[in-house]
Motif scaffolding. Sequence first.
Motif, PDB file in Angstrom:
ATOM      1  N   GLY A 151       0.816  -1.205   0.000  1.00 17.48           N
ATOM      2  CA  GLY A 151       0.000   0.000   0.000  1.00 17.48           C
ATOM      3  C   GLY A 151       0.849   1.254   0.000  1.00 17.48           C
ATOM      4  N   HIS A 152       0.289   2.345  -0.502  1.00 16.61           N
ATOM      5  CA  HIS A 152       0.957   3.646  -0.489  1.00 16.61           C
ATOM      6  C   HIS A 152       0.105   4.653   0.268  1.00 16.61           C
ATOM      7  CE1 HIS A 152       1.617   7.738  -2.453  1.00 16.61           C
ATOM      8  NE2 HIS A 152       2.767   7.485  -1.838  1.00 16.61           N
ATOM      9  N   SER A 153       0.750   5.420   1.169  1.00 14.62           N
ATOM     10  CA  SER A 153       0.106   6.506   1.897  1.00 14.62           C
ATOM     11  C   SER A 153      -1.073   5.963   2.717  1.00 14.62           C
ATOM     12  CB  SER A 153      -0.320   7.602   0.919  1.00 14.62           C
ATOM     13  OG  SER A 153      -0.696   8.779   1.585  1.00 14.62           O
ATOM     14  N   ALA A 154      -2.309   6.431   2.463  1.00 12.22           N
ATOM     15  CA  ALA A 154      -3.444   5.896   3.201  1.00 12.22           C
ATOM     16  C   ALA A 154      -3.575   4.393   2.978  1.00 12.22           C
ATOM     17  CB  ALA A 154      -4.729   6.604   2.764  1.00 12.22           C
ATOM     18  N   GLY A 155      -3.263   3.943   1.774  1.00 19.75           N
ATOM     19  CA  GLY A 155      -3.285   2.509   1.504  1.00 19.75           C
ATOM     20  C   GLY A 155      -2.228   1.760   2.277  1.00 19.75           C
ATOM     21  N   ALA A 156      -1.105   2.430   2.571  1.00 21.33           N
ATOM     22  CA  ALA A 156      -0.065   1.809   3.396  1.00 21.33           C
ATOM     23  C   ALA A 156      -0.549   1.651   4.833  1.00 21.33           C
ATOM     24  CB  ALA A 156       1.209   2.655   3.357  1.00 21.33           C
ATOM     25  N   HIS A 157      -1.310   2.621   5.309  1.00 24.81           N
ATOM     26  CA  HIS A 157      -1.901   2.514   6.644  1.00 24.81           C
ATOM     27  C   HIS A 157      -2.829   1.302   6.706  1.00 24.81           C
ATOM     28  CE1 HIS A 157      -5.221   3.406   9.518  1.00 24.81           C
ATOM     29  NE2 HIS A 157      -4.213   3.775  10.313  1.00 24.81           N
ATOM     30  N   THR A 158      -3.644   1.127   5.666  1.00 24.30           N
ATOM     31  CA  THR A 158      -4.532  -0.028   5.629  1.00 24.30           C
ATOM     32  C   THR A 158      -3.744  -1.330   5.567  1.00 24.30           C
ATOM     33  OG1 THR A 158      -6.303   1.231   4.563  1.00 24.30           O
ATOM     34  CG2 THR A 158      -6.361  -1.154   4.317  1.00 24.30           C
ATOM     35  N   PHE A 182       3.712  -7.965   3.985  1.00 26.75           N
ATOM     36  CA  PHE A 182       3.043  -6.686   3.759  1.00 26.75           C
ATOM     37  C   PHE A 182       4.108  -5.611   3.576  1.00 26.75           C
ATOM     38  CE2 PHE A 182       0.195  -9.376   6.073  1.00 26.75           C
ATOM     39  CZ  PHE A 182      -1.078  -9.062   5.629  1.00 26.75           C
ATOM     40  N   ALA A 183       3.869  -4.696   2.631  1.00 24.32           N
ATOM     41  CA  ALA A 183       4.790  -3.585   2.402  1.00 24.32           C
ATOM     42  C   ALA A 183       4.015  -2.276   2.433  1.00 24.32           C
ATOM     43  CB  ALA A 183       5.514  -3.734   1.062  1.00 24.32           C
ATOM     44  N   ALA A 184       4.550  -1.290   3.159  1.00 25.00           N
ATOM     45  CA  ALA A 184       3.907   0.010   3.303  1.00 25.00           C
ATOM     46  C   ALA A 184       4.841   1.093   2.764  1.00 25.00           C
ATOM     47  CB  ALA A 184       3.589   0.282   4.776  1.00 25.00           C
ATOM     48  N   LEU A 185       4.367   1.864   1.796  1.00 24.62           N
ATOM     49  CA  LEU A 185       5.138   2.945   1.199  1.00 24.62           C
ATOM     50  C   LEU A 185       4.605   4.276   1.716  1.00 24.62           C
ATOM     51  CD1 LEU A 185       5.433   0.478  -0.812  1.00 24.62           C
ATOM     52  CD2 LEU A 185       5.755   2.182  -2.617  1.00 24.62           C
ATOM     53  N   ALA A 186       5.454   5.017   2.424  1.00 22.45           N
ATOM     54  CA  ALA A 186       5.119   6.372   2.883  1.00 22.45           C
ATOM     55  C   ALA A 186       3.836   6.394   3.685  1.00 22.45           C
ATOM     56  CB  ALA A 186       5.019   7.331   1.690  1.00 22.45           C
ATOM     57  N   LEU A 227       8.821   1.276   3.468  1.00 27.16           N
ATOM     58  CA  LEU A 227       9.628   2.111   2.582  1.00 27.16           C
ATOM     59  C   LEU A 227       9.167   3.558   2.703  1.00 27.16           C
ATOM     60  CD1 LEU A 227       9.601  -0.160  -0.619  1.00 27.16           C
ATOM     61  CD2 LEU A 227      11.191  -0.206   1.323  1.00 27.16           C
ATOM     62  N   HIS A 228      10.122   4.472   2.789  1.00 28.38           N
ATOM     63  CA  HIS A 228       9.769   5.874   2.992  1.00 28.38           C
ATOM     64  C   HIS A 228      10.881   6.748   2.417  1.00 28.38           C
ATOM     65  CE1 HIS A 228       6.560   7.666   5.755  1.00 28.38           C
ATOM     66  NE2 HIS A 228       6.980   8.676   5.001  1.00 28.38           N
ATOM     67  N   GLY A 229      10.523   7.936   1.975  1.00 26.53           N
ATOM     68  CA  GLY A 229      11.506   8.900   1.505  1.00 26.53           C
ATOM     69  C   GLY A 229      11.861   9.887   2.602  1.00 26.53           C
ATOM     70  N   SER A 230      13.146  10.191   2.719  1.00 17.08           N
ATOM     71  CA  SER A 230      13.559  11.149   3.746  1.00 17.08           C
ATOM     72  C   SER A 230      13.063  12.556   3.448  1.00 17.08           C
ATOM     73  CB  SER A 230      15.086  11.149   3.881  1.00 17.08           C
ATOM     74  OG  SER A 230      15.703  11.687   2.717  1.00 17.08           O
TER      75      SER A 230
END
Length: 303
Positions: A151-158, A182-186, A227-230
């Motif tokens: 997931g990305h952003s709100a989808g990463a939270h889910t 599970f992988a969470a982006l940002a 995964l996240h960007g600084s």
Amino acid sequence: MSATRIQVVRNARVMRAALLVFLALAAAGCSPRRVAEGLLLGSQFVRTANLAYGEQDRQRLDVYRPRTVRQGAPVVVFLYGGRWQSGSKDEYRLLGDALTRRGMVAVIPEYRLYPQVRFPAWVQDAALAVRWARDNAARYGGDPDNLVVVGHSAGAHTAALLALDERWLREAGVPAGAVRGFAALAGPVDTVWTDADVQALMGPAEGWPATYPATHVDGVEPPLLLLHGSGDRTVSPQSSARLAARIRERGGCARAILYPGVGHVQIIVAAAVPGTSSAPVLGDLTTFVRDPRAMACRGESAR
């Protein structure tokens, strides 16, 4: 100059030319996403659109599979972002393209959004989409026993909630251990709600602890990659770093990777169009899908 070097130079020139055309058309008022799709979408995948995974209007999903897929491909369920209030599966064709190029079957669902619904409707929808993917993956060349949620952003939270609060997948009929990782982006995965709109969509304040993935850490989670960007100014990268640390402290398996200078949107662009970024987001996701436990148990790192 070697043949390999010549090909690399040619590819770089093509990418620069494509980006110049993209910028020119965007400046002329054309949709940047549609321009990018016109320039970059390949023909190696087959998209089957608007399959129902539930009875509600937004409970529909698209399946992307390699045109020459062999039976038993890894399956990725991707949950897009949009602050739980916007977004569409139709905006992620380039990501479906990118994943199929790596030999995966991609399942990209719509889900219900605020203000029509509040928490936990989108989490329940995501769990139903995972159930659908497990039940139907083989029809599209996927391996139902090789399933990962991203997931990305709100989808990463889910995605993080599905990983850490077992009730959502259990209530959807997904067997324990059916999702390999599970992988969470940002993602806002270890934070508190301070913005009024987010507070409203998450429901009454007394229920907020259940909406925080960190609340549910118990050390027996499936592998989790964060995964996240600084350079993210929308969601603090420390959110991902903190959750990974919490899980490891409890004996679980989690890894946070921070990409220098990468922003909130850049990280998903890097996954969907890897040639536009030096951040190896798609490569890291591919490595994770191949062996979630080996990738996530390495601990925190920066790129």
